[in-house]
Design a protein around this motif. Sequence first.
Motif, short mmCIF file in Angstrom:
data_model
loop_
_atom_site.label_atom_id
_atom_site.label_comp_id
_atom_site.label_asym_id
_atom_site.label_seq_id
_atom_site.Cartn_x
_atom_site.Cartn_y
_atom_site.Cartn_z
N GLY A 81 -19.38 37.34 -44.42
CA GLY A 81 -20.63 38.10 -44.30
C GLY A 81 -21.87 37.28 -44.04
O GLY A 81 -22.99 37.77 -44.17
N GLN A 82 -21.71 36.03 -43.63
CA GLN A 82 -22.84 35.15 -43.35
C GLN A 82 -23.11 35.18 -41.83
O GLN A 82 -22.85 34.22 -41.11
N TYR A 83 -23.64 36.31 -41.38
CA TYR A 83 -23.77 36.54 -39.95
C TYR A 83 -24.72 35.57 -39.25
O TYR A 83 -24.45 35.14 -38.13
N GLU A 84 -25.82 35.24 -39.89
CA GLU A 84 -26.77 34.31 -39.25
C GLU A 84 -26.11 32.95 -39.01
O GLU A 84 -26.28 32.35 -37.95
N ALA A 85 -25.36 32.47 -39.99
CA ALA A 85 -24.66 31.19 -39.83
C ALA A 85 -23.61 31.30 -38.73
O ALA A 85 -23.44 30.38 -37.92
N ALA A 86 -22.90 32.43 -38.69
CA ALA A 86 -21.88 32.64 -37.65
C ALA A 86 -22.52 32.63 -36.27
O ALA A 86 -21.98 32.02 -35.33
N ILE A 87 -23.66 33.27 -36.14
CA ILE A 87 -24.36 33.31 -34.85
C ILE A 87 -24.73 31.90 -34.40
O ILE A 87 -24.59 31.56 -33.22
N LEU A 88 -25.16 31.06 -35.33
CA LEU A 88 -25.47 29.67 -34.98
C LEU A 88 -24.22 28.93 -34.50
O LEU A 88 -24.27 28.17 -33.52
N MET A 89 -23.09 29.14 -35.18
CA MET A 89 -21.84 28.45 -34.80
C MET A 89 -21.37 28.92 -33.41
O MET A 89 -21.02 28.10 -32.57
N PHE A 90 -21.37 30.23 -33.19
CA PHE A 90 -20.92 30.74 -31.90
C PHE A 90 -21.90 30.35 -30.78
O PHE A 90 -21.49 30.12 -29.64
#
Length: 146
Positions: free
Chosen positions: A79-88
């Motif tokens: 559920g850490q969407y902001e971090a996921a967006i940075l990784m992708f």
Amino acid sequence: MTGIRDFHIWLVIVLALVLQGCATGPAEKPILDIYDTAEADYRQGLLSRAEAGYRKVIQAKPTFYDPWLRLGNIYVRTGQYEAAILMFGECTRIQPNDIRGWNNLALTRVKQGIDILDQASGYFPDERPERALLDRTRLNLVSAAQ
């Protein structure tokens, strides 16, 4: 004299290759071992351990695509969407021609939108007309993600 000179040139070349192998070979091996361990942890659902391993790998090899992708997946799953967006986003920078980074980035933003709508629906009782708008928008997002 030419034979000794040729021997020295070959000796310098061989030593340079050996030293180069020592400088890059052993350093790469542990990174690949760390990556393999992180992959095994990821498959077993040990996400915190996998995350730590992938972070070590990208620290040593920042252009290694797959650890960035896996980190993004871990962050979506937790559920850490902001971090996921940075990784992708980093995936799309490293390999813009790999569809996985782009696809996961878009799906993460959709999931983020669905979560926002779920959060907002708590402020609007079922009988209010605004709630119907939230529900329709959520349904459209869920349909688009499938």
